[in-house]
Design a protein around this motif. Sequence first.
Motif, PDB file in Angstrom:
ATOM      1  N   ILE A  38       0.859  -1.185   0.000  1.00  8.63           N
ATOM      2  CA  ILE A  38       0.000   0.000   0.000  1.00  8.63           C
ATOM      3  C   ILE A  38       0.893   1.231   0.000  1.00  8.63           C
ATOM      4  N   TYR A  60      -1.557  -1.304  -4.073  1.00  4.00           N
ATOM      5  CA  TYR A  60      -2.710  -0.429  -3.904  1.00  4.00           C
ATOM      6  C   TYR A  60      -2.206   0.994  -3.642  1.00  4.00           C
ATOM      7  N   ARG A  80      -8.657  -0.053   3.192  1.00  3.31           N
ATOM      8  CA  ARG A  80      -7.905  -0.970   2.331  1.00  3.31           C
ATOM      9  C   ARG A  80      -7.363  -2.147   3.127  1.00  3.31           C
TER      10      ARG A  80
END
Length: 369
Positions: A38, A60, A80
């Motif tokens: 992330i 992500y 997320r």
Amino acid sequence: MRQHICYIISSLCNEGPVNVLFNIIKYMDWEHFKVSIITLIPEKKTSRINDFRQFPLDIYQLATDKPLGPWGMYKALRKRVRNINPDILHAHCSRSLYLMSFLPRKYKRTYTIHNYPDHLPEILYGKYKGKIIVFLNHYFTHKCDLPIGCAENIGLMYKEKKGWEITSIPNGSSLPIWQYNETEKKSLRKEFGLKDGIKYFIFIGRFSPEKNPDKLIKAFSLLKDLKIAVIMLGDGPMWEDLNKSKGKNVLMPGFTTRVYDYLKASDYYISTSDMEGLANTLLESMSVGLPMVLSDILSHQVVINSVPNNIKLGVTINQKDTDSIATGIKAILNFDTAATADNIRQLFFQKYRAEIMSDKYQNIYTQFL
């Protein structure tokens, strides 16, 4: 079932923590681990995101074009992470450490400490903001389930200054060990416009006060009569002014992706940094076998003293003293270069390869769970 590791990092731009993360993942056992990354802020021009996409993992990006505010960033991260539902969260920067600390406790949390938070934040952000950042780094590091120092010296500093026991996993480089090849070296030197009969030192890093590039340039001005020069790779706030005033024995190509080739074209590695965790550029120079001139800081002492006393890898200097830098440069010129290079490459192979680092992280993940 594979263990799911989720790395959180500001971005995947070409910087030290990102390169460490890349080398952990490069040697990942994909049969036993699933990986997600992330990122928190938009990517820069120097992003390595496409390098990461070669691996079987998910990336992500919480912000692709426009930065998020702190609260918006935290909400996006929480959502997320909830969707990913990893076994372990692994932060690689201060921003990700702070945000990770507020996520649900069911996720085990680890954090790689790339620098002991001492004076660097004050240099970068000013005295008062820097002190706040230092306090927050210590506070959230202590709350983390498993903080990991990127070098032995970080563990030593936490033990000495805080009384904390910090696990240490030395950084590793994935560059191949280069066996000296005169033909290749000459070809690269010709390509880079380097002169015959000149011994070249190489400096790699940000042109900012804590790296002391101005003092290094002044030291070479004192040695202008010797057949030596320094190649200074990188950019930063001091680059433009220093480039205008540098001497003829100072080359400043700027930022480049061809660091490995420049290392092979050089003869010595030099660092005048005030603070480092365990610099990737130092490890990369070791893969080539370059004798070292290093600032006298703990992380450099750990490396240069990690072999028996009768084996010399280089010299240390007072990075704040131009005369000391010049003296160190002259001293390294008297080393047996071939023997020193062999000792450095041997140490690199035994201790500082990326495969070794990655295996240690994977073992820690397994033990952690």
